[in-house]
Design a protein around this motif. Structure first.
Motif, mmCIF file in Angstrom:
data_model
loop_
_atom_site.group_PDB
_atom_site.id
_atom_site.type_symbol
_atom_site.label_atom_id
_atom_site.label_comp_id
_atom_site.label_asym_id
_atom_site.label_seq_id
_atom_site.Cartn_x
_atom_site.Cartn_y
_atom_site.Cartn_z
ATOM 1 N N LYS A 52 6.502 -7.383 1.097
ATOM 2 C CA LYS A 52 5.079 -7.524 1.412
ATOM 3 C C LYS A 52 4.199 -7.320 0.183
ATOM 4 N N ASN A 145 6.212 -1.169 4.244
ATOM 5 C CA ASN A 145 4.763 -1.092 4.138
ATOM 6 C C ASN A 145 4.110 -1.543 5.433
ATOM 7 N N ALA A 146 3.240 -0.676 5.991
ATOM 8 C CA ALA A 146 2.492 -1.024 7.203
ATOM 9 C C ALA A 146 1.232 -1.806 6.829
ATOM 10 N N TRP A 147 0.528 -1.353 5.786
ATOM 11 C CA TRP A 147 -0.644 -2.064 5.296
ATOM 12 C C TRP A 147 -0.987 -1.538 3.902
ATOM 13 N N SER A 148 -1.824 -2.280 3.214
ATOM 14 C CA SER A 148 -2.273 -1.853 1.885
ATOM 15 C C SER A 148 -3.690 -2.331 1.640
ATOM 16 N N GLN A 149 -4.354 -1.642 0.750
ATOM 17 C CA GLN A 149 -5.677 -2.033 0.261
ATOM 18 C C GLN A 149 -5.653 -1.941 -1.250
#
Length: 172
Positions: A52, A145-149
């Motif tokens: 991801k 990874n669930a999410w990133s910024q």
């Protein structure tokens, strides 16, 4: 029966402490703390997260290989890891741990600057642990990874810069 409950509570505390030693080692670039959380043959698998984030990580096997690979990347950055939602299962001298770990990464001394480039990652950790004397250690750490910024590439940016600037220049 109360002895079993006391042992279970202590084991759960010690398993959680393993994750905290690991995070402390990353955040403080403390090789001893990080090493204390890993078995000699520990496997760090960041490949699902890497699919991801596109950072170029491969499977890392062995405590020393993990120290040699991860600390030069994370260590120079201003980093903090926060662990939540720990789910721990104990079975004799083995355990599993699932948790969410949020990691915040800034270039050195840039975190307090408005608009500073950063990477904020929310990762799911699925881990296998073994009892080693009175301590628990990770045998396998799998990260997704669930999410990133922000820009996850800064994790590689400083290490790449150091490699490029440390190479001897060829004479002109």
């Amino acid at each position: 029966m109360s002895t079993d409950l006391a042992q279970l509570a202590n084991d759960r505390y010690e398993v959680a402490d393993t994750l905290h030693r690991y995070a402390f080692g990353l955040d403080r670039t403390d090789a001893d703390s990080l090493a204390s959380a890993l078995t000699e043959d520990c496997i760090l698998d960041f490949r699902r997260a890497d699919k991801k984030l596109h950072l170029g990580f491969s499977l890392i096997t062995g405590r020393q290989a993990i120290l040699d690979s991860v600390l030069p990347l994370i260590g120079p950055l201003d980093t903090s890891h926060t662990a939540t939602n720990l789910q721990i299962e104990i079975s004799g001298d083995s355990a599993t741990l699932s948790a969410y770990v949020m990691s915040q990464h800034f270039m050195p001394r840039q975190g307090s600057r408005p608009g500073a480039e950063h990477a904020l990652l929310m990762n799911r950790y699925d881990c296998e642990l073994v009892r080693d004397g009175r301590k628990w250690r990770f045998k396998r750490i799998s990260i997704d990874n669930a999410w990133s910024q922000g820009n996850p590439e800064i994790i590689n940016a400083l290490a790449t810069h150091r490699v490029l600037t440390s190479k001897p220049r060829s004479p002109k």
